[in-house]
Design a protein around this motif. Structure first.
Motif, PDB file in Angstrom:
ATOM      1  N   ASP A 174     -18.043 -57.910  25.589  1.00 56.07           N
ATOM      2  CA  ASP A 174     -17.126 -57.127  26.402  1.00 56.07           C
ATOM      3  C   ASP A 174     -17.178 -57.604  27.845  1.00 56.07           C
ATOM      4  OD1 ASP A 174     -16.401 -55.522  24.231  1.00 56.07           O
ATOM      5  OD2 ASP A 174     -18.045 -54.123  24.601  1.00 56.07           O
ATOM      6  N   ASN A 175     -16.027 -57.483  28.520  1.00 53.80           N
ATOM      7  CA  ASN A 175     -15.998 -57.819  29.936  1.00 53.80           C
ATOM      8  C   ASN A 175     -17.003 -56.971  30.711  1.00 53.80           C
ATOM      9  OD1 ASN A 175     -14.697 -59.301  32.129  1.00 53.80           O
ATOM     10  ND2 ASN A 175     -13.989 -57.294  32.786  1.00 53.80           N
ATOM     11  N   GLY A 176     -17.151 -55.716  30.302  1.00 56.37           N
ATOM     12  CA  GLY A 176     -18.141 -54.812  30.884  1.00 56.37           C
ATOM     13  C   GLY A 176     -18.433 -53.708  29.902  1.00 56.37           C
ATOM     14  N   ASN A 177     -19.584 -53.099  30.032  1.00 58.96           N
ATOM     15  CA  ASN A 177     -19.940 -52.021  29.108  1.00 58.96           C
ATOM     16  C   ASN A 177     -19.257 -50.719  29.522  1.00 58.96           C
ATOM     17  OD1 ASN A 177     -21.969 -53.515  27.516  1.00 58.96           O
ATOM     18  ND2 ASN A 177     -23.041 -53.612  29.470  1.00 58.96           N
ATOM     19  N   HIS A 178     -18.690 -50.032  28.545  1.00 58.42           N
ATOM     20  CA  HIS A 178     -18.035 -48.749  28.800  1.00 58.42           C
ATOM     21  C   HIS A 178     -18.580 -47.713  27.822  1.00 58.42           C
ATOM     22  CE1 HIS A 178     -14.859 -50.007  31.651  1.00 58.42           C
ATOM     23  NE2 HIS A 178     -14.972 -51.171  31.034  1.00 58.42           N
ATOM     24  N   LEU A 179     -18.757 -46.527  28.350  1.00 61.64           N
ATOM     25  CA  LEU A 179     -19.315 -45.428  27.564  1.00 61.64           C
ATOM     26  C   LEU A 179     -18.344 -44.263  27.582  1.00 61.64           C
ATOM     27  CD1 LEU A 179     -21.854 -43.962  26.252  1.00 61.64           C
ATOM     28  CD2 LEU A 179     -22.417 -43.260  28.588  1.00 61.64           C
ATOM     29  N   LEU A 180     -18.073 -43.706  26.407  1.00 62.83           N
ATOM     30  CA  LEU A 180     -17.327 -42.460  26.320  1.00 62.83           C
ATOM     31  C   LEU A 180     -18.296 -41.327  26.047  1.00 62.83           C
ATOM     32  CD1 LEU A 180     -14.064 -43.052  24.234  1.00 62.83           C
ATOM     33  CD2 LEU A 180     -14.345 -42.995  26.709  1.00 62.83           C
ATOM     34  N   LEU A 181     -17.873 -40.120  26.371  1.00 64.69           N
ATOM     35  CA  LEU A 181     -18.619 -38.928  26.016  1.00 64.69           C
ATOM     36  C   LEU A 181     -17.736 -38.068  25.116  1.00 64.69           C
ATOM     37  CD1 LEU A 181     -20.253 -38.066  29.451  1.00 64.69           C
ATOM     38  CD2 LEU A 181     -21.326 -39.170  27.485  1.00 64.69           C
ATOM     39  N   SER A 182     -18.361 -37.271  24.287  1.00 61.26           N
ATOM     40  CA  SER A 182     -17.615 -36.494  23.297  1.00 61.26           C
ATOM     41  C   SER A 182     -16.659 -35.486  23.909  1.00 61.26           C
ATOM     42  CB  SER A 182     -18.587 -35.782  22.349  1.00 61.26           C
ATOM     43  OG  SER A 182     -19.595 -35.091  23.082  1.00 61.26           O
ATOM     44  N   GLY A 183     -16.817 -35.199  25.214  1.00 59.18           N
ATOM     45  CA  GLY A 183     -15.894 -34.299  25.887  1.00 59.18           C
ATOM     46  C   GLY A 183     -14.690 -34.999  26.485  1.00 59.18           C
ATOM     47  N   ASN A 184     -14.605 -36.312  26.324  1.00 60.44           N
ATOM     48  CA  ASN A 184     -13.449 -37.063  26.851  1.00 60.44           C
ATOM     49  C   ASN A 184     -12.261 -36.906  25.905  1.00 60.44           C
ATOM     50  OD1 ASN A 184     -15.602 -39.796  27.971  1.00 60.44           O
ATOM     51  ND2 ASN A 184     -14.998 -37.933  29.028  1.00 60.44           N
ATOM     52  N   TRP A 185     -11.606 -35.764  25.988  1.00 58.97           N
ATOM     53  CA  TRP A 185     -10.575 -35.399  25.010  1.00 58.97           C
ATOM     54  C   TRP A 185      -9.385 -36.351  25.006  1.00 58.97           C
ATOM     55  CZ3 TRP A 185      -5.749 -34.625  26.886  1.00 58.97           C
ATOM     56  CH2 TRP A 185      -5.617 -34.293  28.231  1.00 58.97           C
ATOM     57  N   ALA A 186      -8.975 -36.829  26.178  1.00 54.87           N
ATOM     58  CA  ALA A 186      -7.798 -37.695  26.223  1.00 54.87           C
ATOM     59  C   ALA A 186      -8.093 -39.051  25.585  1.00 54.87           C
ATOM     60  CB  ALA A 186      -7.330 -37.874  27.665  1.00 54.87           C
ATOM     61  N   LEU A 216     -10.341 -39.751  23.358  1.00 54.58           N
ATOM     62  CA  LEU A 216     -10.515 -39.587  21.914  1.00 54.58           C
ATOM     63  C   LEU A 216      -9.173 -39.346  21.225  1.00 54.58           C
ATOM     64  CD1 LEU A 216     -13.815 -37.491  21.832  1.00 54.58           C
ATOM     65  CD2 LEU A 216     -13.519 -39.938  21.402  1.00 54.58           C
ATOM     66  N   ASP A 217      -8.268 -38.622  21.876  1.00 50.07           N
ATOM     67  CA  ASP A 217      -6.929 -38.435  21.316  1.00 50.07           C
ATOM     68  C   ASP A 217      -6.205 -39.772  21.213  1.00 50.07           C
ATOM     69  OD1 ASP A 217      -4.493 -36.485  20.768  1.00 50.07           O
ATOM     70  OD2 ASP A 217      -3.787 -37.992  22.212  1.00 50.07           O
ATOM     71  N   TYR A 218      -6.345 -40.598  22.236  1.00 50.14           N
ATOM     72  CA  TYR A 218      -5.741 -41.930  22.214  1.00 50.14           C
ATOM     73  C   TYR A 218      -6.271 -42.750  21.037  1.00 50.14           C
ATOM     74  CZ  TYR A 218      -5.344 -46.863  23.711  1.00 50.14           C
ATOM     75  OH  TYR A 218      -5.130 -48.215  23.762  1.00 50.14           O
ATOM     76  N   GLY A 229      -5.776 -44.919  15.503  1.00 43.42           N
ATOM     77  CA  GLY A 229      -6.575 -45.015  14.287  1.00 43.42           C
ATOM     78  C   GLY A 229      -7.890 -45.738  14.410  1.00 43.42           C
ATOM     79  N   SER A 230      -8.530 -45.669  15.594  1.00 43.06           N
ATOM     80  CA  SER A 230      -9.771 -46.434  15.769  1.00 43.06           C
ATOM     81  C   SER A 230     -10.952 -45.598  16.244  1.00 43.06           C
ATOM     82  CB  SER A 230      -9.538 -47.577  16.764  1.00 43.06           C
ATOM     83  OG  SER A 230      -9.182 -47.070  18.034  1.00 43.06           O
ATOM     84  N   ARG A 231     -10.850 -44.290  16.147  1.00 47.79           N
ATOM     85  CA  ARG A 231     -11.952 -43.455  16.619  1.00 47.79           C
ATOM     86  C   ARG A 231     -13.242 -43.730  15.846  1.00 47.79           C
ATOM     87  NH1 ARG A 231     -11.513 -36.999  17.915  1.00 47.79           N
ATOM     88  NH2 ARG A 231     -13.690 -36.627  18.459  1.00 47.79           N
ATOM     89  N   ALA A 232     -13.120 -44.096  14.589  1.00 48.49           N
ATOM     90  CA  ALA A 232     -14.302 -44.358  13.763  1.00 48.49           C
ATOM     91  C   ALA A 232     -15.087 -45.575  14.252  1.00 48.49           C
ATOM     92  CB  ALA A 232     -13.899 -44.552  12.304  1.00 48.49           C
ATOM     93  N   ARG A 233     -14.498 -46.369  15.128  1.00 49.18           N
ATOM     94  CA  ARG A 233     -15.200 -47.544  15.658  1.00 49.18           C
ATOM     95  C   ARG A 233     -16.232 -47.181  16.723  1.00 49.18           C
ATOM     96  NH1 ARG A 233     -12.731 -52.398  14.186  1.00 49.18           N
ATOM     97  NH2 ARG A 233     -10.702 -52.147  13.165  1.00 49.18           N
ATOM     98  N   LEU A 234     -16.219 -45.929  17.160  1.00 47.98           N
ATOM     99  CA  LEU A 234     -17.227 -45.471  18.113  1.00 47.98           C
ATOM    100  C   LEU A 234     -18.487 -45.057  17.372  1.00 47.98           C
ATOM    101  CD1 LEU A 234     -15.107 -43.180  20.474  1.00 47.98           C
ATOM    102  CD2 LEU A 234     -15.932 -45.486  20.961  1.00 47.98           C
ATOM    103  N   GLN A 235     -19.635 -45.350  17.954  1.00 48.42           N
ATOM    104  CA  GLN A 235     -20.910 -44.934  17.380  1.00 48.42           C
ATOM    105  C   GLN A 235     -21.760 -44.263  18.443  1.00 48.42           C
ATOM    106  OE1 GLN A 235     -23.065 -47.828  15.048  1.00 48.42           O
ATOM    107  NE2 GLN A 235     -21.190 -48.806  14.322  1.00 48.42           N
TER     108      GLN A 235
END
Length: 429
Positions: free
Chosen positions: A55-67, A69-71, A76-82
């Motif tokens: 990756d160009n840079g590391n990015h972290l999502l949190l489970s409260g990032n509703w927008a 996760l909706d995107y 159709g790629s939410r399952a790619r998050l671990q």
């Protein structure tokens, strides 16, 4: 009105999310990107020296990032998050050699603070209350105006977390932005701050599925098209200049500019936007991490700040890294690897590495720069802005970028639907 074309300029996360929303609504979308690939600062590429996709840079999502996760649900790629099944953040102190795990409980009532095994060692209970003062702040206050930016807990928790979110020294950072970030994460309980990482790469999670989604809905995507200028007439954008001919607008066409602020200022006369930026440095090492290492490890009292353990490589992120931009890459690689080797129990000789420096990674999240962020609306009737540097209410994050794209799409949709209603009613405007 159905023949109106929505031109989205910029295929970073903000532009992609706007285009996806509009395409889902059946709008005719043309997405223009200056580079040869999409993703902006959220992308992956094949590194020849490492023989890996990084990756160009590391990015972290949190489970409260509703927008965000909706995107990902839309494409159709939410399952790619671990990530872990519950909120857990591992830390290592390079000075004291201590390690600990922060484990907030799911609910908003922070009963976990009364369990020493779930807290940061060496900090008094009252120190956890310090950021609450940010909730009553104004837009002109820096974090140091409302809370003490020193002490054991600041050094081991609030400082690292806020630096990662603001990409600015928290002491000089906007207290308003710090409050917004904390309100949606730690203050919302562990259910909202479970860490999520795109293990298979940012492009495979955020970008490539979005492009497939857009193609499947009839969108046109044009790479290698750098916007040189926008033509205006009668308070509207009427054409786009890409250097080899001009794209003329129809009477109902719309423009969403999802480009960096320094590009937007060149294209839109008299646009007020952030003009001070902060750097991020990322280091990637081709090495298999130790099996007992967490996916994400916060580092205290070191050059490194966050260590990400991927299946075939280890990556390190350093935020607020302006001081490191001119430091030789070889020196950085050696220093960073020494810290990675110490916490991972690996050899002292650096494996193959890649250092990536982003000089203008984000706008500086200070009160002054935050006040310069423009709204999505512009003074041109058919021009809308998107980007994490616009007025999202959040620092420059993936969540903020997606929200800006959604906002821009909503403005266009409401305008088009309103015009359709007026036309049916025989009202001109």
């Amino acid at each position: 009105m159905n023949d109106a074309t929505i031109h989205v300029v910029g295929a970073g996360v903000a532009g992609l999310s706007a285009a996806v929303r509009l395409a889902d609504e059946g709008r005719r979308v043309v997405l223009h990107e200056a580079a040869g690939s999409a993703g902006g600062r959220c992308r992956s590429y094949q590194d020849q020296a490492l023989g890996l996709t990084i990756d160009n840079g590391n990015h972290l999502l949190l489970s409260g990032n509703w927008a965000a996760l909706d995107y990902l649900d839309r494409i159709g790629s939410r399952a790619r998050l671990q990530g872990p099944s519950s909120a857990a953040f591992d830390f290592a102190d390079l000075k004291s050699n201590e390690r600990w795990r922060l484990r907030p409980n799911d609910g908003r009532t922070p009963w976990w603070l009364f369990d020493p095994s779930r807290r940061v060692p060496g900090a008094a209970l009252h120190e956890y209350l310090a950021p609450l003062r940010t909730l009553r702040t104004t837009g002109t206050a820096s974090l140091s105006d409302v809370m003490k930016c020193s002490g054991p807990l600041y050094e081991r928790l609030w400082g690292p977390v806020l630096l990662a979110g603001l990409n600015t020294d928290p002491a000089e950072g906007s207290a308003l932005l710090a409050a917004a970030m904390l309100r949606e994460t730690l203050f919302a309980g562990g259910k909202a701050c479970r860490p999520l990482v795109a293990i298979g790469g940012l492009s495979a999670c955020f970008v490539d599925p979005a492009l497939d989604h857009l193609y499947a809905r009839g969108a046109t995507i044009r790479f290698g098209e750098r916007l040189r200028g926008v033509a205006f007439a009668d308070g509207r954008a009427v054409g786009l200049d890409f250097g080899e001919g001009r794209t003329e607008f129809g009477s109902h066409d719309e423009l969403i500019l999802a480009v960096p602020p320094f590009v937007a200022r060149e294209l839109l006369p008299e646009l007020h936007a952030p003009d001070e930026f902060r750097a991020i440095v990322n280091a990637h090492f081709r090495v298999e991490p130790a099996k007992d290492q967490p996916l994400i490890l916060g580092v205290v009292n070191g050059l490194s700040q966050w260590i990400f353990s991927y299946p075939e490589h280890v990556s390190v992120t350093i935020s607020g890294a302006d001081r490191l931009i001119d430091r030789p890459r070889e020196d950085l690689a050696e220093a960073i690897w020494g810290e990675v080797a110490a916490v991972h129990g690996l050899g002292s000789k650096p494996p193959p590495w890649r250092i990536i420096k982003e000089k203008r990674a984000t706008f500086a999240a200070t009160p002054i720069q935050n006040a310069k962020r423009p709204p999505a609306h512009t003074r041109w009737a058919n021009v809308v802005l998107a980007g994490d540097w616009t007025q999202t209410g959040l620092p420059a994050t993936i969540e903020g970028a997606v929200r800006s794209g959604y906002k821009a799409a909503s403005i266009v949709t409401e305008r088009r639907d309103g015009a359709r209603v007026r036309k049916r009613a025989g009202v001109s405007r």
